[in-house]
Design a protein around this motif. Structure first.
Motif, mmCIF file in Angstrom:
data_model
loop_
_atom_site.group_PDB
_atom_site.id
_atom_site.type_symbol
_atom_site.label_atom_id
_atom_site.label_comp_id
_atom_site.label_asym_id
_atom_site.label_seq_id
_atom_site.Cartn_x
_atom_site.Cartn_y
_atom_site.Cartn_z
ATOM 1 N N LEU A 69 46.178 14.540 55.194
ATOM 2 C CA LEU A 69 46.776 15.850 55.419
ATOM 3 C C LEU A 69 47.705 16.247 54.272
ATOM 4 O O LEU A 69 47.719 17.394 53.830
ATOM 5 N N ALA A 70 48.478 15.290 53.788
ATOM 6 C CA ALA A 70 49.452 15.578 52.735
ATOM 7 C C ALA A 70 48.787 15.832 51.385
ATOM 8 O O ALA A 70 49.243 16.680 50.609
ATOM 9 N N LEU A 71 47.721 15.104 51.091
ATOM 10 C CA LEU A 71 47.063 15.259 49.793
ATOM 11 C C LEU A 71 46.487 16.656 49.595
ATOM 12 O O LEU A 71 46.369 17.132 48.462
ATOM 13 N N ALA A 72 46.144 17.312 50.674
ATOM 14 C CA ALA A 72 45.582 18.655 50.570
ATOM 15 C C ALA A 72 46.639 19.701 50.217
ATOM 16 O O ALA A 72 46.294 20.842 49.888
ATOM 17 N N ARG A 73 47.918 19.313 50.261
ATOM 18 C CA ARG A 73 49.010 20.269 50.061
ATOM 19 C C ARG A 73 49.765 19.969 48.766
ATOM 20 O O ARG A 73 50.628 19.088 48.715
ATOM 21 N N PRO A 74 49.492 20.706 47.699
ATOM 22 C CA PRO A 74 50.244 20.508 46.454
ATOM 23 C C PRO A 74 51.647 21.091 46.514
ATOM 24 O O PRO A 74 52.449 20.864 45.605
ATOM 25 N N ASP A 75 51.938 21.841 47.595
ATOM 26 C CA ASP A 75 53.195 22.587 47.693
ATOM 27 C C ASP A 75 54.273 21.857 48.479
ATOM 28 O O ASP A 75 55.257 22.475 48.900
ATOM 29 N N ILE A 76 54.147 20.546 48.685
ATOM 30 C CA ILE A 76 55.178 19.797 49.411
ATOM 31 C C ILE A 76 56.441 19.724 48.560
ATOM 32 O O ILE A 76 56.424 19.248 47.421
ATOM 33 N N THR A 77 57.548 20.191 49.123
ATOM 34 C CA THR A 77 58.823 20.193 48.402
ATOM 35 C C THR A 77 59.857 19.269 49.034
ATOM 36 O O THR A 77 60.895 18.996 48.427
ATOM 37 N N CYS A 78 59.590 18.801 50.255
ATOM 38 C CA CYS A 78 60.557 17.944 50.952
ATOM 39 C C CYS A 78 59.821 16.884 51.760
ATOM 40 O O CYS A 78 58.790 17.176 52.381
#
Length: 229
Positions: free
Chosen positions: A105-114
């Motif tokens: 789930l996280a790898l699909a999101r390049p926009d993780i800021t926190c």
């Protein structure tokens, strides 16, 4: 709430309305402090890793779960909408499947800021699994699948299936990272990451030293503070 850090058998602690409100107040105060220190951390998606708020039921029918899950449920909706991982995922009993699902789930999101998690060892474990299973995970990101879907309980799968959309462009970016001349780090996967909130004191600080080597100089590490049953 059921304790997880005690000796012998876990203990069940009554969660009164007064205690619940105190936990919520502490959470609101902590979030306000974190935003004041690093407002950029709340600009994108949030990877919050907790234990489930409801892990089962006692003989009298009362539910029990982890304090971290209860607190996460109390986060304002404005922030909860930014969470990358739905709370149902944390109820997956097979820890390897759960961690790989969080990664997927996280790898699909390049926009993780926190990122928020009680122990830095959780993030180190995720990176170890990434290096071991990168090929399958990147294929899943590109296709909108999860290689261990057959090991995820049906009810949990239904709750998260809509989040597993195909991201071929993101998969291509991640594949290019894998061709580099050094191991991929957290900062490579999520270059927008600006804040990690975790325990940093006592024995927990040992893992934090290793975690800092995974982060860029622009990413702050803040003490999580009190969070216990």
């Amino acid at each position: 709430v059921r304790t997880s850090g005690t000796t012998a058998h876990p203990k069940d602690i009554p969660l009164t309305a007064h205690h619940l409100e105190a936990l919520r107040k502490a959470q609101r105060t902590a979030l306000a402090f974190q935003h004041g220190i690093c407002p950029q951390a709340f600009a994108g998606a949030i990877l919050a890793i907790t234990s489930p708020a409801r892990e089962g039921a006692l003989a009298n029918g009362k539910p029990y779960g982890a304090a971290s899950g209860v607190v996460a449920e109390s986060v304002p909706a404005l922030l909860r909408d930014k969470f990358v991982v739905p709370p149902e995922v944390f109820a997956v009993e097979d820890s390897k499947v759960k961690y790989l699902l969080i990664l997927r789930l996280a790898l699909a999101r390049p926009d993780i800021t926190c990122v928020g998690t009680a122990n830095a060892t959780t993030l180190l474990t995720l990176m170890k699994l990434y290096r071991e299973h990168a090929t399958a995970l990147l294929e899943d990101v590109g296709r909108g699948t999860f290689c261990l879907a057959h090991r995820v309980p049906a009810k949990i799968w239904l709750a998260l299936r809509s989040r597993l959309t195909a991201r071929p462009e993101r998969a291509a970016v991640l594949r290019r990272l894998a061709t580099g001349d050094r191991p991929v780090r957290i900062t490579d996967l999520w270059p927008a990451l600006r804040l990690v909130v975790t325990w940093t004191r006592a024995s927990a600080g040992i893992a934090v030293k290793a975690l800092r080597r995974e982060l860029s100089a622009q990413t702050r590490v803040l003490e999580l503070g009190y969070l216990a049953s």
